[in-house]
Motif scaffolding. Structure first.
Motif, PDB file in Angstrom:
ATOM      1  N   UNK A 115      -5.537   2.906   6.289  1.00  0.00           N
ATOM      2  CA  UNK A 115      -6.013   1.482   6.851  1.00  0.00           C
ATOM      3  C   UNK A 115      -6.436   0.654   5.563  1.00  0.00           C
ATOM      4  N   UNK A 116      -6.684   1.237   4.481  1.00  0.00           N
ATOM      5  CA  UNK A 116      -7.050   0.354   3.152  1.00  0.00           C
ATOM      6  C   UNK A 116      -6.239   1.307   2.122  1.00  0.00           C
ATOM      7  N   UNK A 117      -5.926   0.404   1.254  1.00  0.00           N
ATOM      8  CA  UNK A 117      -5.642   0.984  -0.023  1.00  0.00           C
ATOM      9  C   UNK A 117      -6.421   1.386  -0.987  1.00  0.00           C
ATOM     10  N   UNK A 162     -14.990   3.479  -6.665  1.00  0.00           N
ATOM     11  CA  UNK A 162     -13.810   2.911  -5.614  1.00  0.00           C
ATOM     12  C   UNK A 162     -12.663   3.439  -6.683  1.00  0.00           C
ATOM     13  N   UNK A 163     -11.290   3.673  -5.789  1.00  0.00           N
ATOM     14  CA  UNK A 163     -10.267   3.915  -6.541  1.00  0.00           C
ATOM     15  C   UNK A 163      -9.072   3.591  -5.465  1.00  0.00           C
ATOM     16  N   UNK A 164      -8.218   3.243  -6.174  1.00  0.00           N
ATOM     17  CA  UNK A 164      -6.844   2.824  -5.313  1.00  0.00           C
ATOM     18  C   UNK A 164      -6.073   4.042  -5.065  1.00  0.00           C
ATOM     19  N   UNK A 165      -5.452   4.000  -3.922  1.00  0.00           N
ATOM     20  CA  UNK A 165      -4.419   5.205  -3.577  1.00  0.00           C
ATOM     21  C   UNK A 165      -3.308   4.882  -4.426  1.00  0.00           C
ATOM     22  N   UNK A 193     -17.834   8.752   1.804  1.00  0.00           N
ATOM     23  CA  UNK A 193     -16.661   8.053   1.496  1.00  0.00           C
ATOM     24  C   UNK A 193     -15.953   7.452   2.472  1.00  0.00           C
ATOM     25  N   UNK A 194     -15.263   6.273   2.086  1.00  0.00           N
ATOM     26  CA  UNK A 194     -14.568   5.296   2.995  1.00  0.00           C
ATOM     27  C   UNK A 194     -13.399   4.952   2.830  1.00  0.00           C
ATOM     28  N   UNK A 195     -12.650   4.822   3.974  1.00  0.00           N
ATOM     29  CA  UNK A 195     -11.330   4.497   4.196  1.00  0.00           C
ATOM     30  C   UNK A 195     -11.652   3.263   5.242  1.00  0.00           C
TER      31      UNK A 195
END
Length: 470
Positions: free
Chosen positions: A45-47, A60-63, A83-85
């Motif tokens: 739902x988020x990158x 934080x890290x981007x997929x 941890x959160x998406x």
């Protein structure tokens, strides 16, 4: 598929993937506190994946193009993290040198989540216990209408089964004492919360008072709780329990001389004072005070009382960072007062057509909310509204689903026959939450003939709800 069978299946699948990302058999170096956390998330739902400690983002890290992520920490203190998406999140516990991988399908975030690697067993235990508690919570809906003896027998039976599960896993995994604090808290606070909830929910659901029938030792478990445990300041099972405990301890049973809004003010001032006396740890105290403020400002609609409450809150809280946020909420709620227009949000129908919320109300309207995750609430609310529709044909009844997935929503509706109720789904929950102050699925909004707010903070299961429709 049963969620616990499903969890075991995903664990096996995840383990088979570990070698493609990082070894599940990382050599432990006892001289450092290195830690690794990686994984794969389908239907994100988020990158971005956020890694947090006490609600503060520490990394934080981007997929990547395959929706995978990886964190490497040169030094990570043992303890509970999350941890959160966004908007979904879950807890994760790290002991020294733990290296963990996780697989998630964001369409079914909690049920799909499984860990692999060094430290996986204790984290999978937390997830399995969480799912047990959530399944139990979903089945509790009608339990609160039982008489005291039947209710107590039911929750005691469930707690005994969960305790056996906890003890067997503790013996098998042999986890640390620090981790055991969180494991035991997840077990006990779920049980304690039910005990705190019962008297108030029973009265709301039945219109009867059960307080005098509760034995004197019913709340003895409170004596065993350490309300100053700083590690629990951001732990949801503890925070939720304290919220319901305060509801009970601050209750004003006899208030013939008070109006309802003044009673609510006095009750919540009582809560602030109890916290000030009970909790000395500044970190925990501020967290609980903030929660009380959020809840009160989302319920009360009296401007003068709001200001009195906020003044008292300011005197007791030392958390400077949240005070502006509390003020913002207070100001936003002023837009949900009676005779105001309901702020506009976007909603979508079962055919995928987008609507502006101001276009759905053509007469007096009742708007209620539901989620597929709470199936018993889904059924109970629709059943209640269908019966009200027969008694109040002048009203339009609108259901707003809070879930993200259009297909899951339409398939869920297809299982039922809710003819006569207008079904929509919110397209942006964060926008809805901000504009309509939706923090509880049990909220109900009533609009008058002109589409103006009649009551934006009511509940269809309140015994006095029908009086508001007349």
């Amino acid at each position: 598929m049963n969620c616990f069978i499903k969890l075991n299946f995903i664990v096996i699948t995840t383990i088979s993937m570990c070698s493609t990302f990082f070894s599940c058999k990382k050599t432990t170096d006892t001289k450092d506190f290195q830690a690794y956390f990686g994984g794969e998330i389908t239907n994100p739902t988020s990158q971005y994946i956020l890694f947090l400690k006490d609600s503060e983002v520490i990394d934080s890290v981007k997929l990547d193009e395959k929706n995978r992520f990886f964190f490497s920490f040169d030094s990570l203190a043992p303890g509970l993290y999350s941890f959160k998406n966004e908007p979904e999140y879950q807890y994760i516990y790290f002991d020294k040198n733990d290296s963990l991988m996780v697989h998630i399908d964001a369409k079914d975030f909690d049920n799909s989540l499984a860990f692999c690697g060094r430290g996986d067993q204790k984290n999978n235990f937390l997830m399995e216990l969480y799912l047990k508690n959530e399944a139990d919570k979903n089945n509790m809906f009608s339990l609160f209408e039982y008489d005291f003896d039947k209710f107590n027998s039911k929750i005691d039976s469930t707690q005994k089964a969960n305790t056996r599960f906890y003890e067997s896993k503790k013996e098998e995994i042999k986890w640390s004492e620090d981790f055991d604090k969180f494991a035991k808290a997840a077990l006990d606070f779920s049980y304690y919360t039910k005990k705190e909830l019962y008297p108030k929910v029973y009265r709301v659901r039945t219109g009867k008072d059960v307080y005098e029938k509760i034995p004197q030792n019913y709340y003895d478990f409170r004596k065993e709780i350490n309300f100053n445990e700083s590690q629990f300041s951001d732990y949801a099972p503890f925070i939720m329990y304290v919220s319901y405990m305060l509801n009970n301890k601050s209750t004003i049973l006899y208030h013939n001389h008070l109006t309802e809004v003044d009673k609510e003010l006095k009750t919540n001032i009582n809560k602030l004072n109890i916290v000030d006396t009970l909790i000395k740890n500044e970190k925990v105290k501020n967290k609980i005070l903030n929660n009380i403020a959020f809840q009160y400002l989302l319920e009360d609609q009296n401007v003068v009382n709001n200001n009195i409450f906020i003044d008292k809150y300011y005197k007791l809280s030392s958390d400077k960072s949240h005070k502006n946020e509390i003020l913002k909420i207070g100001n936003a709620i002023q837009l949900l007062r009676p005779k105001f227009e309901l702020p506009i949000v976007n909603i979508i129908d079962t055919n995928g057509k987008m609507f502006s919320s101001d276009k759905i109300s053509t007469k007096e309207t009742v708007i209620f909310f539901w989620t597929q995750k709470l199936s018993s609430h889904l059924e109970a609310t629709h059943k209640k509204l269908l019966s009200l529709r027969q008694k109040y044909p002048n009203y339009q009844f609108v259901a707003v689903n809070l879930d993200k997935d259009q297909d899951v929503w339409t398939k869920t509706l297809a299982k039922y026959k809710f003819n006569g109720i207008s079904e929509y789904r919110c397209t942006d929950f964060e926008d809805l939450k901000e504009k309509w102050a939706i923090t509880k699925v049990h909220r109900t909004i009533i609009l008058d003939k002109k589409g103006l707010i009649k009551n934006a903070f009511t509940n269809i299961f309140d015994v006095k709800f029908e009086e508001e429709l007349k």
